[in-house]
Design an enzyme around this catalytic site. Structure first.
Site, short mmCIF file in Angstrom:
data_model
loop_
_atom_site.label_atom_id
_atom_site.label_comp_id
_atom_site.label_asym_id
_atom_site.label_seq_id
_atom_site.Cartn_x
_atom_site.Cartn_y
_atom_site.Cartn_z
N CYS A 222 12.72 8.40 -25.88
CA CYS A 222 12.86 7.65 -24.64
C CYS A 222 11.49 7.30 -24.06
O CYS A 222 11.04 7.86 -23.06
CB CYS A 222 13.73 8.42 -23.66
SG CYS A 222 15.40 8.53 -24.30
N GLU A 223 10.84 6.43 -24.75
CA GLU A 223 9.56 5.81 -24.44
C GLU A 223 9.59 4.54 -25.29
O GLU A 223 10.38 4.45 -26.22
CB GLU A 223 8.38 6.62 -24.99
CG GLU A 223 8.22 8.02 -24.54
CD GLU A 223 7.35 8.14 -23.31
OE1 GLU A 223 6.70 7.14 -22.94
OE2 GLU A 223 7.34 9.23 -22.73
N TYR B 47 -1.70 12.25 -41.34
CA TYR B 47 -1.48 12.21 -39.88
C TYR B 47 -0.03 11.85 -39.55
O TYR B 47 0.25 11.16 -38.59
CB TYR B 47 -2.48 11.26 -39.22
CG TYR B 47 -3.90 11.56 -39.66
CD1 TYR B 47 -4.54 12.72 -39.22
CD2 TYR B 47 -4.58 10.74 -40.56
CE1 TYR B 47 -5.81 13.04 -39.67
CE2 TYR B 47 -5.86 11.06 -41.02
CZ TYR B 47 -6.46 12.20 -40.56
OH TYR B 47 -7.71 12.52 -41.00
N GLY C 120 -13.14 9.12 -44.09
CA GLY C 120 -13.01 7.79 -43.51
C GLY C 120 -12.81 6.66 -44.49
O GLY C 120 -12.89 5.50 -44.11
N GLU D 145 -15.47 14.45 -47.28
CA GLU D 145 -14.32 15.05 -46.58
C GLU D 145 -13.20 14.03 -46.39
O GLU D 145 -12.84 13.72 -45.25
CB GLU D 145 -14.77 15.55 -45.20
CG GLU D 145 -15.80 16.62 -45.23
CD GLU D 145 -16.34 16.91 -43.84
OE1 GLU D 145 -16.08 16.14 -42.89
OE2 GLU D 145 -17.04 17.92 -43.70
N GLY E 5 -9.59 12.57 -45.91
CA GLY E 5 -8.26 13.02 -45.51
C GLY E 5 -7.25 11.98 -45.95
O GLY E 5 -6.52 12.11 -46.93
#
Ligand SMILES: *Cc1c(COP(=O)(O)O)cnc(C)c1O
Length: 410
Positions: free
Chosen positions: A337-338, A365, A227, A268, A270
């Protein structure tokens, strides 16, 4: 490099040349940056016996995992599949921390057989685990300290309504289950979610673990999760990792004295390890003027990088092909198409059709959350290592879309 700069090249390799050689869209990672981030953490926590368990879900490419091993870190996995990928990368099972949420006992048993460290986050599974293994398999317990780390509600997991961890208010129940089954608890864990800003938040969580830890005599480590926040744009508040490392290490050493034994401190991270190493290079398909806004339509979108749409994340966008041109205001949009906005109201050097654009902070991510939505193919991945661009995942082909389909004779 300041986050406001156009990253024309990494390790002397120009991003435009990578786009030419490997095509676009393409994810590019700077291996040196990954190594630097790991070394920074090691330095910040140099006073304590530290283990860095890189959170593989951020970026799971096996070559990246190998690089992370090379840099001296270990790994955290949230699924049996991630555990297996880590083992493909050469990690010993015992160096893998397995931190699932809501998985079946079948999957947990599979990981026990592989030999990874198990981290459990609910009482029913803790009890079942105890009945099955007693004290023959060591286990870690994930505590929810109910500390709110700042930032985005979707990535903050310490709040009272969060599904993660066993509530610290249920500590008595945990102790009953552990006692009844004669379990061997070797670690306590917390991960309050992304966007930890300062030492104070971190210490609040740590203090909850320290207090709980006194009730568990067989501990080997305390795991404080990930985090740590990195800069996505100029002026972003980032975790002052040196300060956090210093304050937390002091508190940890003091705790160890009270506990009576020196434990390991596990982290941890990321995003901290891989976010800034990653670049998604795309190409401008069209520059579309409307009465209000000028849109740049690119050959990628939320299928490849979902963070802007899912978390309102800010990612810097720069023009690699026309970097010196005058800046104009654009909305950079994907081809899905959004509603698919990658960047809104950005000043970018004038974009012409066909220009290469680079999207920054794409390491964490990014591809690990990519999909085939709209039946689009996933990009290639390239790792720049030792001053050389290496392909580490091939671009998907149309036949990959059909690969597992069972086509009926209708
Ligand atoms: C996602 C996750 C992390 C990493 O979070 P970052 O914000 O990327 O540092 C660490 N630990 C666990 C258990 C996670 O689920």
């Amino acid at each position: 490099m300041p986050s406001s700069q156009n990253p024309i090249s990494i390790q002397g390799v120009s991003l435009a040349s990578i786009a030419e050689e490997f095509g676009t869209p393409v994810y590019v990672y700077d291996g040196e940056k990954i190594t630097t981030q790991i070394h920074t953490l090691q330095e910040a926590f140099s006073k304590v016996p530290l283990r860095i368990k890189y959170a593989t879900k951020a970026l799971t490419n096996v070559s990246i995992l190998k690089l992370i091993k090379h840099a001296g870190a270990e790994v955290d996995a949230v699924s049996v599949e991630e555990v297996r990928l880590c083992m493909e990368a050469g990690f010993k099972a015992e160096d893998v921390m397995y931190t699932p949420n809501g998985v079946s006992m079948e999957e947990i048993k599979e990981v026990v057989e592989l030999g990874a460290m198990i981290n459990l986050d609910n009482i029913p599974m803790l009890d079942l685990f105890g009945q099955l293994y007693g004290n023959s398999v060591p286990v870690c317990i994930r505590i929810n300290p109910h500390i709110m780390a700042g930032g985005n509600a979707k990535i903050s997991v310490g709040h009272i309504t969060s599904k993660f961890g066993i509530s610290i208010h249920q500590l008595d129940r945990i102790l009953e289950v552990v006692d009844k089954n004669n379990m061997l608890i070797t670690g306590l864990h917390l991960h309050t979610g992304s966007d930890i800003l300062d030492a104070e938040v971190f210490l609040k969580g740590a203090n909850v673990l320290f207090e709980a830890a006194m009730k568990f005599p067989d501990l080997r480590f305390l795991d404080f999760g990930g985090g740590f926040k990195v800069a996505y744009k100029e002026g972003d508040v980032v975790t002052d990792i040196m300060k956090v490392g210093d304050r937390v290490s002091d508190a940890f050493l003091e705790f160890c004295k009270a506990y009576g034994r020196e434990l390991e401190l596990w982290l941890e991270p990321g995003k901290f390890v891989v976010s800034e190493s990653g670049y998604l290079i795309v190409q401008a398909n069209v520059v579309k003027e409307t009465p209000q806004i000028t849109f740049i339509g690119v050959n990628s979108g939320l299928n490849h990088l979902i963070r802007p749409m899912m978390y309102d994340a800010y990612h810097g966008v720069y023009n690699l092909s026309n970097p010196e041109a005058e800046k104009r205001k654009y909305n950079v949009v994907g081809y899905i198409c959004e509603t698919d906005t990658i960047a809104a109201e950005r000043d970018i050097s004038e974009v012409r059709m066909g220009d290469y654009l680079v999207i920054k902070n794409a390491g964490a991510y990014g591809i690990s959350m990519a999909s085939n939505y709209n039946s689009r193919l996933r990009p290639a991945e390239v790792l720049v290592w030792d001053g050389k661009a290496n392909l580490i995942r091939k671009r998907e082909k149309f036949k990959d879309l059909l690969h597992n389909q069972v086509i009926l004779d209708i």
